[in-house]
Motif scaffolding. Structure first.
Motif, PDB file in Angstrom:
ATOM      1  N   PHE A 208       0.794  -1.225   0.000  1.00 23.34           N
ATOM      2  CA  PHE A 208       0.000   0.000   0.000  1.00 23.34           C
ATOM      3  C   PHE A 208       0.830   1.281   0.000  1.00 23.34           C
ATOM      4  N   SER A 209       1.748   1.445   0.942  1.00 30.86           N
ATOM      5  CA  SER A 209       2.518   2.676   1.013  1.00 30.86           C
ATOM      6  C   SER A 209       3.505   2.759  -0.142  1.00 30.86           C
ATOM      7  N   PRO A 210       3.599   3.917  -0.793  1.00 29.29           N
ATOM      8  CA  PRO A 210       4.537   4.042  -1.924  1.00 29.29           C
ATOM      9  C   PRO A 210       6.004   4.017  -1.510  1.00 29.29           C
ATOM     10  N   PHE A 211       6.294   4.135  -0.217  1.00 31.06           N
ATOM     11  CA  PHE A 211       7.695   4.065   0.209  1.00 31.06           C
ATOM     12  C   PHE A 211       7.907   3.050   1.331  1.00 31.06           C
ATOM     13  N   GLY A 212       6.987   2.126   1.489  1.00 31.69           N
ATOM     14  CA  GLY A 212       7.124   1.076   2.490  1.00 31.69           C
ATOM     15  C   GLY A 212       7.786  -0.161   1.909  1.00 31.69           C
ATOM     16  N   PHE A 213       8.528  -0.884   2.750  1.00 35.65           N
ATOM     17  CA  PHE A 213       9.184  -2.100   2.278  1.00 35.65           C
ATOM     18  C   PHE A 213       9.512  -3.010   3.454  1.00 35.65           C
ATOM     19  N   ARG A 214       9.860  -4.244   3.137  1.00 39.40           N
ATOM     20  CA  ARG A 214      10.353  -5.206   4.126  1.00 39.40           C
ATOM     21  C   ARG A 214      11.685  -5.742   3.638  1.00 39.40           C
ATOM     22  N   LEU A 215      12.607  -5.861   4.573  1.00 41.29           N
ATOM     23  CA  LEU A 215      13.954  -6.308   4.219  1.00 41.29           C
ATOM     24  C   LEU A 215      13.970  -7.788   3.876  1.00 41.29           C
ATOM     25  N   ALA A 216      14.842  -8.137   2.948  1.00 43.12           N
ATOM     26  CA  ALA A 216      15.018  -9.548   2.618  1.00 43.12           C
ATOM     27  C   ALA A 216      15.745 -10.275   3.734  1.00 43.12           C
ATOM     28  N   GLY A 217      16.492  -9.553   4.538  1.00 44.85           N
ATOM     29  CA  GLY A 217      17.229 -10.123   5.665  1.00 44.85           C
ATOM     30  C   GLY A 217      18.130  -9.068   6.268  1.00 44.85           C
ATOM     31  N   GLY A 218      18.769  -9.422   7.347  1.00 48.68           N
ATOM     32  CA  GLY A 218      19.687  -8.487   7.990  1.00 48.68           C
ATOM     33  C   GLY A 218      19.041  -7.690   9.099  1.00 48.68           C
ATOM     34  N   ASP A 219      19.875  -6.918   9.769  1.00 48.33           N
ATOM     35  CA  ASP A 219      19.432  -6.142  10.921  1.00 48.33           C
ATOM     36  C   ASP A 219      18.946  -4.771  10.469  1.00 48.33           C
ATOM     37  N   PRO A 220      17.670  -4.419  10.718  1.00 46.11           N
ATOM     38  CA  PRO A 220      17.187  -3.103  10.286  1.00 46.11           C
ATOM     39  C   PRO A 220      17.880  -1.956  11.000  1.00 46.11           C
ATOM     40  N   GLU A 221      18.400  -2.197  12.215  1.00 49.06           N
ATOM     41  CA  GLU A 221      19.011  -1.122  12.987  1.00 49.06           C
ATOM     42  C   GLU A 221      20.209  -0.522  12.261  1.00 49.06           C
ATOM     43  N   SER A 222      21.000  -1.364  11.625  1.00 42.24           N
ATOM     44  CA  SER A 222      22.174  -0.851  10.911  1.00 42.24           C
ATOM     45  C   SER A 222      21.760   0.012   9.726  1.00 42.24           C
ATOM     46  N   LEU A 223      20.668  -0.369   9.069  1.00 39.47           N
ATOM     47  CA  LEU A 223      20.169   0.415   7.937  1.00 39.47           C
ATOM     48  C   LEU A 223      19.630   1.760   8.422  1.00 39.47           C
TER      49      LEU A 223
END
Length: 454
Positions: A208-223
């Motif tokens: 739905f959101s034009p800028f929303g996403f889910r990571l394929a893997g890894g720690d989101p904190e580092s991103l």
């Protein structure tokens, strides 16, 4: 021998949540760090904590049957150890002997007979299958609402509130799907602030959101850290709620915006990015100094000056009549729409909380409308589907202003933003309110209403 570190961490967090009204999502990461848990042990502590909090109502019913006494009569430290043990016995692959032994160790030395009591109750539970216990729990219910509450671990008043909110869309038959979704661990959703960050190439876009996403893997904190907060963890419903205000109509350069109840700042960051892109200015207000600090951190990566005041929102808005073109009122609420992420909220709130909250919500929205210029728009948002907090508040405010305000079709605005049709049904009251749902949209149960000052 003492209990394992992950179980000790989980038990300590459960104790703090129950006795000090602590928030598990804030307390658990710090407790994991202090204990120096490995990645695997941290995952176990997280599962034990959140799984036990989500299913507490069901587990308490099992414990009451097995112990032949009300859970209110059991010491708090002991009941939390029992809940952890029942979770391991009925909802995980932990071996029964390990679940019993570790739970006994948690209460060893806490009181006379505590370890023997925990041992006896959990051994009694371990002798039968999860299905057997669910049948007993179901048979103990005195009404269908109580049965649903016990089986899906929700207080009865929340079950009824959810049923009414779904019925307003003609979808009362989705109640069990909603209760089930509330007990599932949500996936981490990210946002790349529009105009300031890009969605990673290997990420999966949210629907739905034009800028929303889910990571394929890894720690989101580092991103998040590497992007200076321009990429952030944020529920997709929260993203859409902010965008509903900024994209309800084209932005004119020079517009003045206000985020009236800004903490903890996720929606403020989206507003700031949108204001920067459209040539608008943004101000934020948050009455809690601690949450105001979170707002300042949330917007630190957006290159626009956003002053953050720390006033009562009702006073802050009413003191500047006709000053703003757009105002977000993300009102304090019961939080019933975020029970996936904050499972303890279901045990912390009661029906008695609703009248005082709706009074505050009505006053905040009224003050915001006073602060709008003619033609200005306010977005009234709650992370709750409770009709008293959503449709009821909007209806009350509209009555107070008569023909001075009109309601826009928030459903159509959200559809125009969304990259996939969210299929938002009409409300039985004829309003333009947009209601998102965990079981249908995989978001928090966010309610969005848009009002224009005529």
């Amino acid at each position: 021998m003492t209990a394992s570190a992950p179980r000790r961490v989980a038990h300590d967090v459960l104790q703090a949540v129950g006795e000090s009204d602590a928030y598990a999502n804030l307390l658990l990461p710090a407790a994991i760090d202090r204990a120096g848990l490995s990645t695997a042990d941290a995952a176990l502590a997280t599962e034990l904590t959140y799984g036990t909090l989500r299913r507490r109502g069901t587990y308490d019913a099992v414990i009451a049957i097995a112990a032949d006494r009300p859970v209110q009569d059991i010491d708090s430290s002991v009941i939390d150890a029992l809940r952890l043990g029942v979770h391991q016995l009925l909802s995980t692959r932990v071996a029964s002997h390990a679940a019993v032994h570790e739970s006994v160790e948690l209460v060893r030395g806490t009181g006379r007979g505590a370890s023997g009591f925990v041992n006896a109750v959990l051994r009694r539970i371990s002798r039968d299958t999860p299905g057997d216990w669910m049948t007993r729990v179901e048979q103990s219910a005195r009404s269908d609402d109580e049965r649903l509450g016990l089986m899906f671990s929700h207080p009865v008043w929340i079950v009824r509130a959810f049923r009414r909110a779904l019925a307003a869309e003609g979808r009362a038959d989705e109640l069990e799907a909603l209760l089930t979704a509330d007990n599932a661990s949500p996936r981490v959703t990210m946002a790349a602030l529009p105009g300031l960050a890009e969605v990673p190439g290997d990420a999966r876009r949210t629907p739905f959101s034009p800028f929303g996403f889910r990571l394929a893997g890894g720690d989101p904190e580092s991103l998040v850290t590497g992007s200076e907060g321009r990429v952030r963890v944020q529920d997709e419903g929260s993203q859409l709620a902010a965008l509903a205000l900024t994209r309800a109509e084209p932005v004119r350069p020079g517009e003045r915006w206000l985020d009236l109840c800004a903490g903890p700042g996720g929606k403020t960051a989206v507003l700031a990015a949108e204001a920067l892109a459209g040539g608008a200015s943004l101000e934020a207000n948050e009455v809690s100094p601690a949450r105001a600090g979170l707002v300042r951190r949330a917007i630190a990566g957006v290159p626009i000056d956003v002053p953050v005041s720390e006033e009562d929102g009702r006073v802050r808005a009413a003191d500047q009549p006709g000053a703003y073109d757009r105002i977000l009122v993300d009102a304090p609420c019961t939080g019933l729409g975020a029970l996936r992420r904050r499972p303890e909220a279901r045990w912390r709130k009661s029906p008695a909380d609703v009248p005082s909250l709706t009074e505050l919500q009505t006053e905040l929205l009224t003050a915001a409308i006073v602060a709008l210029r003619p033609g200005g728009i306010v977005a009234y948002v709650t992370c709750s589907p409770h009709l008293a907090e959503t449709a009821g508040v909007v209806a009350e405010v509209r009555r107070g202003f008569g023909g001075a305000i009109e309601e826009l079709d928030a459903r159509e605005v959200v559809r125009s933003i969304a990259t996939t049709d969210p299929r938002l049904p009409d409300q039985s009251d004829g309003s333009g309110r947009a209601q998102l749902w965990p079981h249908r949209h995989n978001t928090d149960a966010m309610s969005i209403s848009l009002l224009r000052k005529v």
